[in-house]
Design an enzyme around this catalytic site. Sequence first.
Site, PDB file in Angstrom:
ATOM      1  N   GLN A  11      42.025  31.766  39.476  1.00  0.00           N
ATOM      2  CA  GLN A  11      42.357  33.173  39.727  1.00  0.00           C
ATOM      3  C   GLN A  11      43.797  33.359  40.196  1.00  0.00           C
ATOM      4  O   GLN A  11      44.521  34.204  39.677  1.00  0.00           O
ATOM      5  CB  GLN A  11      41.398  33.768  40.764  1.00  0.00           C
ATOM      6  CG  GLN A  11      41.719  35.230  41.037  1.00  0.00           C
ATOM      7  CD  GLN A  11      40.578  35.988  41.686  1.00  0.00           C
ATOM      8  OE1 GLN A  11      39.558  35.417  42.034  1.00  0.00           O
ATOM      9  NE2 GLN A  11      40.743  37.271  41.848  1.00  0.00           N
ATOM     10  N   GLY A 144      38.306  26.238  43.976  1.00  0.00           N
ATOM     11  CA  GLY A 144      37.732  25.104  43.261  1.00  0.00           C
ATOM     12  C   GLY A 144      38.390  24.855  41.915  1.00  0.00           C
ATOM     13  O   GLY A 144      38.657  23.722  41.531  1.00  0.00           O
ATOM     14  N   THR A 145      38.686  25.955  41.186  1.00  0.00           N
ATOM     15  CA  THR A 145      39.248  25.793  39.848  1.00  0.00           C
ATOM     16  C   THR A 145      40.700  25.337  39.920  1.00  0.00           C
ATOM     17  O   THR A 145      41.087  24.353  39.306  1.00  0.00           O
ATOM     18  CB  THR A 145      39.161  27.122  39.064  1.00  0.00           C
ATOM     19  OG1 THR A 145      37.819  27.591  39.110  1.00  0.00           O
ATOM     20  CG2 THR A 145      39.556  26.915  37.626  1.00  0.00           C
ATOM     21  N   THR A 179      40.533  32.116  52.779  1.00  0.00           N
ATOM     22  CA  THR A 179      39.633  32.758  51.816  1.00  0.00           C
ATOM     23  C   THR A 179      38.396  31.905  51.568  1.00  0.00           C
ATOM     24  O   THR A 179      37.487  32.326  50.881  1.00  0.00           O
ATOM     25  CB  THR A 179      40.325  32.998  50.465  1.00  0.00           C
ATOM     26  OG1 THR A 179      40.816  31.746  49.995  1.00  0.00           O
ATOM     27  CG2 THR A 179      41.476  33.955  50.616  1.00  0.00           C
ATOM     28  N   ASN A 228      52.179  39.020  44.311  1.00  0.00           N
ATOM     29  CA  ASN A 228      52.471  38.354  43.051  1.00  0.00           C
ATOM     30  C   ASN A 228      53.785  38.811  42.450  1.00  0.00           C
ATOM     31  O   ASN A 228      54.499  38.031  41.833  1.00  0.00           O
ATOM     32  CB  ASN A 228      51.331  38.578  42.051  1.00  0.00           C
ATOM     33  CG  ASN A 228      50.068  37.867  42.497  1.00  0.00           C
ATOM     34  OD1 ASN A 228      50.118  36.982  43.340  1.00  0.00           O
ATOM     35  ND2 ASN A 228      48.942  38.248  41.939  1.00  0.00           N
ATOM     36  N   GLU A 254      67.003  19.192  35.967  1.00  0.00           N
ATOM     37  CA  GLU A 254      68.047  19.189  36.997  1.00  0.00           C
ATOM     38  C   GLU A 254      67.478  19.477  38.379  1.00  0.00           C
ATOM     39  O   GLU A 254      67.988  18.973  39.373  1.00  0.00           O
ATOM     40  CB  GLU A 254      69.125  20.235  36.676  1.00  0.00           C
ATOM     41  CG  GLU A 254      70.156  19.756  35.685  1.00  0.00           C
ATOM     42  CD  GLU A 254      71.209  20.810  35.419  1.00  0.00           C
ATOM     43  OE1 GLU A 254      71.863  21.254  36.376  1.00  0.00           O
ATOM     44  OE2 GLU A 254      71.368  21.195  34.254  1.00  0.00           O
TER      45      GLU A 254
END
Length: 451
Positions: A11, A144-145, A179, A228, A254
């Site tokens: 997510q 988890g993902t 979370t 984000n 670099e």
Amino acid sequence: MREVISIHIGQAGIQVGNACWELYCLEHGIQPDGQMPSDKTIGGGDDAFNTFFSETGAGKHVPRCIFLDLEPTVVDEVRTGTYRQLFHPEQLISGKEDAANNFARGHYTIGKEIVDLALDRIRKLADNCTGLQGFLVFNAVGGGTGSGLGSLLLERLSVDYGKKSKLGFTVYPSPQVSTAVVEPYNSVLSTHSLLEHTDVAVMLDNEAIYDICRRSLDIERPTYTNLNRLIAQVISSLTASLRFDGALNVDITEFQTNLVPYPRIHFMLSSYAPIISAEKAYHEQLSVAEITNAAFEPASMMVKCDPRHGKYMACCLMYRGDVVPKDVNASVATIKTKRTIQFVDWCPTGFKCGINYQPPTVVPGGDLAKVQRAVCMISNSTAIGEIFSRLDHKFDLMYAKRAFVHWYVGEGMEEGEFSEAREDLAALEKDFEEVGAESAEGAGEGEGEEY
């Protein structure tokens, strides 16, 4: 061409990815359907933005990326979102059941079924490149993902594309904001793999970015979209020199060469300046010296970590917009005279600078003001060690009682993997201590065996 493939996992990875591609499209004038009115060379061409976008014969620009998640809801948002026509359906891969915050599910049971499909898609993207320079991997290590599938994919990429650089943008658990209860387990297990399989990892955490939104942008209750978009600005600044022609361009490799003194010490702090809201920007225009100082402020760091508690080993400053080398040199010289910003004694120069003349773009209706010049800093500091000590401490409290461990073992992990990962991180903490040790001579003896 030096193409870059972006991989967004879980997510967090996908939502940060959304913000990034939204910003890239605005910067290059690419419409949500992939058309680009300003582009004169149809079907490829050697434009700088072709590092991130491939072109079809019909003049459509397709991002070189994949979105990967074990459950469908987040990827479905991309499938139905504003930019749904931008991506090829095969780039959006989702499974049926999620990893349930469990590293072992992401890495062993459920991740295993989807990883070959993902590698197959990545292979297609790679075959479409003339000179692939590396991968950008976006994930969070608390869930988890992102942690399990993320590390599985990185391990497999090392096998298939051994020599290509891998840069990670990794969201770490914050000190206060949590979370998931099992974050410490997932992050320690995942870092164990990041240590070996990424070349540079830029660390981010939500709490630090929340605080920046609150303090500098006056957003009382920041949402993930606010966070984000801020992260996207940082990533855009880093990749600007790959996507535009500039004065001092910086290649992916670099970063590695200039920022990583020892292979294991590759976890970076990042910061961005100026972060000001549109109301304020109307009244002030910031000079190169001011934004450079702001980038070194502890409060500007995108992860909760105080660089004053350690020393800098190396630091990369990426300027964009109305900036000339003379101003940059003057600002860097001033920074070097400051007592609060200390470098290790074995790294006398310590600065790598890049300049890109494309001014920063902002999302219309977003929080950030449109400014003439901005700087993004990626630095390698010994203070990063405190992030790992914090995680390890939380891991130990839980692991001493073997709390929640049965969930992992039930998905086919062995308890030995916990202790192995934890020992690896203990060694990492020690590495950070040694690197920051006072004199270069004293550290020399102990380090012989290590590297």
